[in-house]
Enzyme design. Structure first.
Site, PDB file in Angstrom:
ATOM      1  N   ASN A 147      58.462  93.463 107.363  1.00  0.00           N
ATOM      2  CA  ASN A 147      59.231  92.253 107.659  1.00  0.00           C
ATOM      3  C   ASN A 147      60.714  92.619 107.789  1.00  0.00           C
ATOM      4  O   ASN A 147      61.302  93.180 106.864  1.00  0.00           O
ATOM      5  CB  ASN A 147      59.022  91.236 106.527  1.00  0.00           C
TER       6      ASN A 147
ATOM      7  N   VAL B 214      63.408  91.041 107.497  1.00  0.00           N
ATOM      8  CA  VAL B 214      64.348  90.523 106.492  1.00  0.00           C
ATOM      9  C   VAL B 214      63.964  90.967 105.087  1.00  0.00           C
ATOM     10  O   VAL B 214      64.634  90.598 104.114  1.00  0.00           O
ATOM     11  CB  VAL B 214      64.476  88.977 106.534  1.00  0.00           C
ATOM     12  N   GLU B 215      62.889  91.716 104.943  1.00  0.00           N
ATOM     13  CA  GLU B 215      62.516  92.189 103.607  1.00  0.00           C
ATOM     14  C   GLU B 215      62.733  93.701 103.509  1.00  0.00           C
ATOM     15  O   GLU B 215      63.859  94.148 103.420  1.00  0.00           O
ATOM     16  CB  GLU B 215      61.072  91.753 103.295  1.00  0.00           C
ATOM     17  N   MET B 216      61.684  94.510 103.600  1.00  0.00           N
ATOM     18  CA  MET B 216      61.876  95.949 103.468  1.00  0.00           C
ATOM     19  C   MET B 216      62.260  96.590 104.805  1.00  0.00           C
ATOM     20  O   MET B 216      62.874  97.664 104.831  1.00  0.00           O
ATOM     21  CB  MET B 216      60.627  96.571 102.844  1.00  0.00           C
TER      22      MET B 216
ATOM     23  N   HIS C  50      66.552  93.356 103.344  1.00  0.00           N
ATOM     24  CA  HIS C  50      67.306  94.369 104.077  1.00  0.00           C
ATOM     25  C   HIS C  50      68.661  93.830 104.548  1.00  0.00           C
ATOM     26  O   HIS C  50      68.747  92.768 105.138  1.00  0.00           O
ATOM     27  CB  HIS C  50      66.484  94.827 105.286  1.00  0.00           C
TER      28      HIS C  50
END
Lengths: 346, 346
Positions: free
Chosen positions: B134, B136-138, B94
């Site tokens: 998460n 920093v992910e989705m 993201h």
């Protein structure tokens, strides 16, 4: 007397069917204004779409290593499973930068007069190379992209198979031609509207047919015509009444930026409306999430016609009849990077 | 005399074949250390993988609307066509944030003892929900993800078909189970090594067989064993000699962060080596792009054995025999967003 009786019934039924088709003025007008999506992909100018070429094009279409970050592929912004778009107002590119216009669908794009909202690419091959080197999209130079492909050993055999007579086939021109050959296969036949255009009077619901009739009588089909119900010509947005800056920001002058001709200010390629229920958000800004709203805005801005709620419902219903069979694509297995492959630069 | 003569030849050939197999000590040891990938997907704990469930899981796996930006799907970091990884040192999430560890492959992940580098998820279903929320992910909350799915009308029928006995089946638990059911189908049987394990002495090249022999005699297979040639246990990285901070940065203490047990410092799940030629870069940092280098580093750090160039070549050659049939996945057509669907927040 039985047999002639049956024959008479058959004859009458047949004749009645022909009369219905011939006398259905909506179908007749539609058949002169639009054309059905063909059942098989059309030829691509200058390219023989062999299976090997299409297979190479598919691999390249899905390969994120054609971007500087190795994180963005053609399919990132033109997703096969999402109506050929990314369902974002504007796409997210290299380092999370945003593109300036909504990503047009790749589906049926072979049938458009030219590519991009401003028509700056004459065909699919010319389009394919653009996003690769656009700094806010995939952000890699053509030279770097070709160097990368040359150092992914598995690509050599794919290019040789696709371009068997060429000695050094890994070129940007061939990349573009291969991607175009794959994209030309991404067509969506058999929409209810296609069946209607081919003579099946029952393929549209009564509401859809009324919507079609309005679409033609109100003047939508003056611009949204042909095989893609759009994509065939250029037109100014806001020709009767300028929509708000959300939908038509003054800073984006459309085709003017390509031709530098005053009459091309705020002119765009008329958007193709095929599968439009699958491709929100709408307009070149991607600021409308509601197909009904988009229809109403077009009535105001292009026709000077404040459509009633009922008219909007019918026209929207007609637009939903433009959704065809979505492409069946087997996800391609890409050749791996190896030690010598240029690294991503995220 | 002819018939008995033929019988004798058949008998001798058959016996010789059995003797070769029985007396091939490398094959015999391998068969007790490893196991072949099954030809059909294994059962998933607690889930009946009906076609409808797998189909739903596939749609969710490819759907970027399970992320806050609507731009990142499971397949972004675990690409079906790229060996089940993204071929990046660490994934881009993201707003272009980077993950802290290299994305492990989804292929054959059903056979791992647990999921993630630190094994913090007991199974695929437990893993599937992690990256969704998460930051920093989705980067989307489970609540927001479920709200989004509920407002994409086409998903209702898919969930109903997958969970026919449930009244309100769109839940995060069902999302995780469906994704797990799809992921369990992503297995890669028929690698040369699988054929060898099943008794085909010629399935490996002489170099690969020597590499396998070294792999076992040097001690690699002490940890890299079982069906996934790894993924079955935990081990400290740098047990004999710490590799440089590039490969083992002091800040990432691995499984210690899960168990808070001193003996788990720098302990990681032993990476599965299936299809490893398809999954660079290597190590949890993703800092080695060269499978040969990774092999040499492991010799030093785990075995205290400075492998010769020839040994590295042979072991690397053996690792290339672990590449199996890649999954054939038809790209799913996703249900469209509509006016009421929550908007992306890019």
């Amino acid at each position: 007397m039985r047999v002639p009786g049956i024959l008479a019934v058959v004859f009458l039924t047949f004749t009645a069917g022909m009369l219905i088709a011939e006398e259905d003025p909506v179908m007749k007008e539609a058949q002169t204004t639009f054309a059905p999506i063909p059942l098989t992909p059309p030829p691509v100018k200058g390219v023989t779409p062999t299976p090997a070429l299409v297979e190479l094009g598919k691999a390249l279409y899905f390969d994120p290593r054609l971007s500087q970050s190795h994180n963005i592929s053609c399919n990132t912004c033109h997703q096969i499973g999402l109506g050929g778009v990314d369902m974002l107002p504007t796409s997210i590119g290299h380092k999370w930068q945003h593109g300036s216009r909504n990503a047009p669908t790749v589906l049926n794009s072979i049938f458009n007069i030219a590519q991009f909202w401003d028509g700056r690419a004459a065909d699919l091959a010319a389009q394919a190379g653009g996003p690769i080197q656009n700094p806010v999209e995939m952000g890699i130079s053509h030279e770097h992209a070709i160097e990368t492909l040359k150092r992914i050993p598995g690509y050599e055999a794919l290019f040789k198979a696709a371009f068997p007579t060429e000695k050094d086939p890994i070129t940007i021109g061939n990349v573009e031609d291969a991607i175009a050959a794959f994209e030309a296969t991404l067509i969506t036949p058999n929409a209810p509207f296609d069946k209607f255009l081919r003579g099946d009077a029952n393929a549209l619901t009564p509401e859809q047919k009324e919507g079609l009739q309005l679409f033609m009588s109100k003047g939508c089909s003056t611009c949204h015509s042909g095989i893609n119900v759009g994509g065939q010509m250029y037109a100014p947005f806001g020709v009767v009444e300028k929509p708000g800056a959300d939908f038509l920001p003054p800073s984006d002058k459309g085709r003017f930026d390509v031709t530098k001709t005053a009459s091309d200010e705020y002119v765009f390629r008329v958007p193709p409306l095929r599968n439009s229920e699958l491709t929100p958000p709408y307009f070149h800004t991607g600021k409308s999430w509601d197909l009904r709203q988009a229809v109403a805005v077009m009535g105001n801005s292009q026709l000077g016609d404040k459509l009633t709620d009922g008219e909007v419902t019918k026209i929207t219903s007609f637009l939903r009849s433009l959704t065809g069979d979505q492409p069946k694509v087997a996800y391609p297995i890409l050749p791996p990077s190896e030690a010598q492959t240029p690294r991503p630069e995220p």
